[in-house]
Design a protein around this motif. Structure first.
Motif, mmCIF file in Angstrom:
data_model
loop_
_atom_site.group_PDB
_atom_site.id
_atom_site.type_symbol
_atom_site.label_atom_id
_atom_site.label_comp_id
_atom_site.label_asym_id
_atom_site.label_seq_id
_atom_site.Cartn_x
_atom_site.Cartn_y
_atom_site.Cartn_z
ATOM 1 N N TRP A 122 -43.376 93.997 47.282
ATOM 2 C CA TRP A 122 -43.924 92.649 47.137
ATOM 3 C C TRP A 122 -45.004 92.562 46.067
ATOM 4 N N ARG A 123 -45.487 93.686 45.592
ATOM 5 C CA ARG A 123 -46.479 93.651 44.507
ATOM 6 C C ARG A 123 -45.844 93.230 43.177
ATOM 7 N N THR A 124 -44.548 93.460 43.025
ATOM 8 C CA THR A 124 -43.870 93.137 41.766
ATOM 9 C C THR A 124 -42.721 92.150 41.919
ATOM 10 N N VAL A 125 -42.202 91.985 43.132
ATOM 11 C CA VAL A 125 -41.081 91.073 43.379
ATOM 12 C C VAL A 125 -41.614 89.822 44.064
ATOM 13 N N PRO A 126 -41.315 88.622 43.560
ATOM 14 C CA PRO A 126 -41.756 87.400 44.236
ATOM 15 C C PRO A 126 -41.283 87.378 45.689
ATOM 16 N N SER A 127 -42.109 86.843 46.570
ATOM 17 C CA SER A 127 -41.789 86.912 47.996
ATOM 18 C C SER A 127 -42.173 85.626 48.711
ATOM 19 N N THR A 128 -41.480 85.405 49.824
ATOM 20 C CA THR A 128 -41.814 84.317 50.733
ATOM 21 C C THR A 128 -41.934 84.883 52.131
ATOM 22 N N TYR A 129 -43.006 84.568 52.805
ATOM 23 C CA TYR A 129 -43.152 84.945 54.216
ATOM 24 C C TYR A 129 -42.784 83.738 55.067
ATOM 25 N N VAL A 130 -41.804 83.904 55.964
ATOM 26 C CA VAL A 130 -41.419 82.851 56.898
ATOM 27 C C VAL A 130 -42.076 83.168 58.230
ATOM 28 N N LEU A 131 -43.102 82.430 58.549
ATOM 29 C CA LEU A 131 -43.908 82.667 59.737
ATOM 30 C C LEU A 131 -43.326 81.896 60.915
ATOM 31 N N CYS A 132 -43.048 82.596 61.998
ATOM 32 C CA CYS A 132 -42.497 81.962 63.198
ATOM 33 C C CYS A 132 -43.646 81.652 64.149
ATOM 34 N N GLU A 133 -43.936 80.387 64.301
ATOM 35 C CA GLU A 133 -45.176 79.957 64.945
ATOM 36 C C GLU A 133 -45.192 80.157 66.455
ATOM 37 N N ARG A 134 -44.024 80.320 67.083
ATOM 38 C CA ARG A 134 -43.969 80.523 68.538
ATOM 39 C C ARG A 134 -43.528 81.942 68.892
ATOM 40 N N ASP A 135 -43.717 82.843 67.964
ATOM 41 C CA ASP A 135 -43.296 84.232 68.134
ATOM 42 C C ASP A 135 -44.100 84.914 69.243
ATOM 43 N N GLN A 136 -43.402 85.565 70.170
ATOM 44 C CA GLN A 136 -44.066 86.308 71.239
ATOM 45 C C GLN A 136 -43.841 87.816 71.118
ATOM 46 N N ALA A 137 -43.253 88.237 69.995
ATOM 47 C CA ALA A 137 -43.068 89.663 69.737
ATOM 48 C C ALA A 137 -44.039 90.146 68.670
ATOM 49 N N LEU A 138 -44.063 89.472 67.537
ATOM 50 C CA LEU A 138 -44.993 89.784 66.449
ATOM 51 C C LEU A 138 -45.987 88.627 66.382
#
Length: 247
Positions: free
Chosen positions: A181-197
Motif C-alpha cells: 500500500w505504500r506504492t499501490v493506490p488503495s481503498t479501505y472498505v470499513l464495515c461499520e457493524r463488524d463484530q470480528a475486526l
C-alpha cells in the motif's frame, strides 16, 4: 489450487478476490455472481494456509506466493480485493506487480512492515523462523456466528459456518516484510457493524489507505450485501482506471 473465472470484459480490470482465514474461495460465489451481472471479471485464490489441502508448515508467506502466482497468470490490469486476514498476504504479495492498479482492503488487516496478525492485536510473536508449524486452529471466536455473520439470516449463516475450515497458526504469526500500500493506490472498505475486526481498529488501519469507503454491514458483506459490494467495487475500479489513464 483453485481458480474461479467469470465472464471477461476486456477493457475492465480483473478482480482477484482473496479470502480471509478459515474461508475457501466458494465464500465469494454470491459476489462473483453480482460482479458478472455488472460485466465484471473476477478470479479467486485458495490460500494454502486454510483447508484440508493445507500442510502444517503453510503460512502467510505461502499464501503470498499463491497470490503472486495467480497475478502472473492474469493479463491486463488487476484490482486485488482482500478480506480480513487476506490483507496480510496481499500486502506482502502485490509489491512490484505492475499489473495491479489498486488494492482494496475489505474489513481487512492493512499491516506495516514487521507486523503479523497477532502483532496488530498487540500479541508478541515468535522470532522469524520459529513460528508454530505443527498446529492449526478453527475459528477462534467464542461465537463465530455473531462475529462473522451477524447480519445473515439463520439458514445462510448456518450454511456459511458449515463451510469454514481450519487455519494454520503459523499464518497468524509470520510478519510482512513489504507493504504494497505504500506504492499501490488503495481503498479501505470499513464495515461499520463488524463484530470480528473492531471498527475502531479498522479506522486506525484505514488511515494508511489512499481512500476510505464504508458499508453498514458486519464482517462479511460479500455474503450479507453482495450486490451493494459489487456496485462499490465497480465504482472503485472505475476510479482506479481513470486515475491510471490520467497518469
Amino acid at each position: 489450487m483453485s481458480v474461479t473465472t467469470t465472464s471477461v470484459t476486456a477493457t475492465r480490470p480483473t478482480f482477484l478476490l482473496v479470502p480471509g482465514a478459515w474461508h475457501r474461495p466458494t465464500c465469494w460465489a454470491a459476489l462473483q455472481e453480482a460482479l458478472t451481472a455488472d460485466g465484471r471479471h473476477s478470479r479467486t485464490v485458495a490460500l494454502r494456509s486454510a483447508g484440508p489441502q493445507s500442510t502444517p508448515t503453510a503460512g502467510m508467506y505461502d499464501d503470498a506466493e499463491e497470490i503472486a502466482a495467480h497475478l502472473r497468470r492474469i493479463e491486463g490490469p488487476v484490482v486485488v480485493v482482500a478480506h480480513s486476514y487476506g490483507g496480510l498476504p496481499a500486502t506482502q504479495a502485490v509489491t512490484g506487480d505492475s499489473n495491479v492498479t489498486h488494492l482494496v482492503y475489505l474489513a481487512a488487516y492493512m499491516p506495516m512492515e514487521g507486523e503479523s496478525l497477532g502483532a496488530v492485536h498487540g500479541q508478541d510473536g515468535p522470532a522469524p523462523g520459529d513460528e508454530d508449524v505443527e498446529r492449526t486452529c478453527p475459528a477462534v471466536f467464542d461465537d463465530p456466528r455473531t462475529a462473522l455473520y451477524a447480519d445473515l439470516p439463520e439458514d445462510r449463516a448456518t450454511h456459511a459456518l458449515g463451510q469454514l475450515v481450519e487455519q494454520s497458526l503459523r499464518s497468524f504469526q509470520q510478519r510482512v516484510t513489504r507493504a504494497a500500500w505504500r506504492t499501490v493506490p488503495s481503498t479501505y472498505v470499513l464495515c461499520e457493524r463488524d463484530q470480528a475486526l473492531p471498527p475502531a481498529l479498522q479506522e486506525k488501519m484505514a488511515a494508511r489507505a489512499t481512500h476510505v469507503e464504508r458499508l453498514a454491514t458486519g464482517h462479511s458483506p460479500f455474503l450479507a450485501a453482495p450486490a451493494e459490494l459489487a456496485t462499490l467495487l465497480g465504482k472503485i475500479a472505475s476510479s482506479a482506471s481513470r486515475a491510471a489513464t490520467a497518469s
